[in-house]
Design an enzyme around this catalytic site. Structure first.
Site, short mmCIF file in Angstrom:
data_model
loop_
_atom_site.label_atom_id
_atom_site.label_comp_id
_atom_site.label_asym_id
_atom_site.label_seq_id
_atom_site.Cartn_x
_atom_site.Cartn_y
_atom_site.Cartn_z
N SER A 175 0.84 -1.20 0.00
CA SER A 175 0.00 0.00 0.00
C SER A 175 0.87 1.24 0.00
O SER A 175 2.02 1.22 0.47
CB SER A 175 -0.90 0.02 1.25
OG SER A 175 -1.55 1.26 1.38
N TYR A 188 -0.95 -0.99 10.66
CA TYR A 188 -1.19 -1.39 9.28
C TYR A 188 -0.14 -0.78 8.36
O TYR A 188 0.43 -1.47 7.49
CB TYR A 188 -2.60 -0.96 8.87
CG TYR A 188 -2.97 -1.26 7.44
CD1 TYR A 188 -3.43 -2.51 7.06
CD2 TYR A 188 -2.88 -0.26 6.46
CE1 TYR A 188 -3.78 -2.78 5.75
CE2 TYR A 188 -3.23 -0.52 5.14
CZ TYR A 188 -3.68 -1.78 4.79
OH TYR A 188 -4.02 -2.04 3.49
N LYS A 192 2.75 -2.72 5.97
CA LYS A 192 2.87 -2.54 4.53
C LYS A 192 4.29 -2.11 4.14
O LYS A 192 4.77 -2.45 3.06
CB LYS A 192 1.83 -1.53 4.04
CG LYS A 192 0.40 -2.04 4.15
CD LYS A 192 0.21 -3.32 3.33
CE LYS A 192 -1.20 -3.83 3.35
NZ LYS A 192 -1.41 -5.01 2.48
#
Length: 284
Positions: A175, A188, A192
């Site tokens: 991401s 998160y 990534k």
């Protein structure tokens, strides 16, 4: 954009219109050849959104595809949808944090199609939104188990079967937040970022086996997973200002990227991350 599925439909129309006294030169969709003809792809997190569009594109271009998800109903729905388009697809329930489920995904590809050429790891979770200082060890464990560790473990069990086919391609889905972290989804974002490193290490380790490993870093995309952000108009408008296109992405914009990375056109590309974020910042 050229579509092998559309081409095959056009061929069928031509056959129907052929004179009765004539034998058509092309009579089946099997005679249409795409860049992934007879290749076998397994995909995690692929029953909706970006994963489903990647599965669709690979299958449209000739691949046999195995989609997967944690929920049986989602798998059934995705398989039904793709089969209705005359695509070669099957599906299996797979919770990537479970070893038996990972093995089942691989076994399904072997039983149904006889091998594995591509692994597309697309699954991710984000159980915590808020100040990272309020997160717990359990939250960190869950995010990294699914978003990072499972991608390595999936590759580990798929690689021997790719070797038997003479090589293959692995694509990890990261991401833009791996480059540009969003404070409220800190864990998160960090997971990534870790995938950029995993891509580099796997690419180096697997190169002697003729297996390429690359990564895709999407920006904000109109998916179910990202709906908590894009359904908030104020937040979406603010985030859209951070890229050159001033909009969010669509799931259909990622199938072609992964198709290219798996194809022979990308035979000299490994260890790289392709950012598809409308021009958003992509520097660590």
């Amino acid at each position: 954009m050229f579509s092998w599925a559309r081409a095959s439909r056009l061929v069928r129309v031509q056959v129907i219109r052929a004179p009765i006294c004539c034998t058509p030169q092309i009579s089946t969709t099997a005679e249409i050849r795409g860049p992934h003809t007879q290749k076998v792809a397994i995909l995690t997190g692929s029953t909706h959104g970006i994963g489903l569009e990647i599965a669709r594109r690979l299958a449209q271009e000739g691949a046999h595809v195995v989609v997967s998800s944690r929920k049986k109903d989602n798998v059934h729905q995705a398989v039904t949808e793709l089969k209705a388009e005359d695509l070669s697809v099957t599906g299996v329930v797979c919770h990537v944090a479970k070893e038996e489920d990972r093995q089942r995904l691989v076994a399904t590809a072997l039983e149904q199609y006889g091998g594995i050429d591509y692994l597309i790891s697309n699954v991710a979770v984000n159980p915590f939104v808020g100040n990272i200082l309020d997160s717990t060890a359990e939250m960190w464990d869950k995010v990294f188990e699914v978003n990072v560790t499972s991608m390595f473990l999936m590759a580990k069990i798929a690689v021997p079967h790719m070797q038997m086919r003479g090589g293959g391609s692995i694509v990890l889905n990261s991401s833009i937040v791996g480059y540009n972290p969003v404070p409220n989804i800190g864990i998160y974002s960090i997971s990534k970022t870790a995938l950029f490193g995993l891509t580099k290490v796997l690419a180096t380790s697997l190169a002697p086996m003729n297996i390429r490993v690359n990564c895709v870093a999407p920006g904000l995309v109109r998916t179910r997973f990202g709906s908590v952000i894009w359904k908030d108009e104020a937040w979406t408008e603010e985030l859209s200002k951070t890229n050159s296109t001033f909009r969010i992405g669509e799931p259909t914009e990622f199938g072609g990227i992964v198709s290219f990375l798996c194809s022979s056109d990308a035979s000299f590309i490994t260890g790289e991350t392709i950012v598809a974020a409308g021009g958003g910042n992509s520097r660590l």
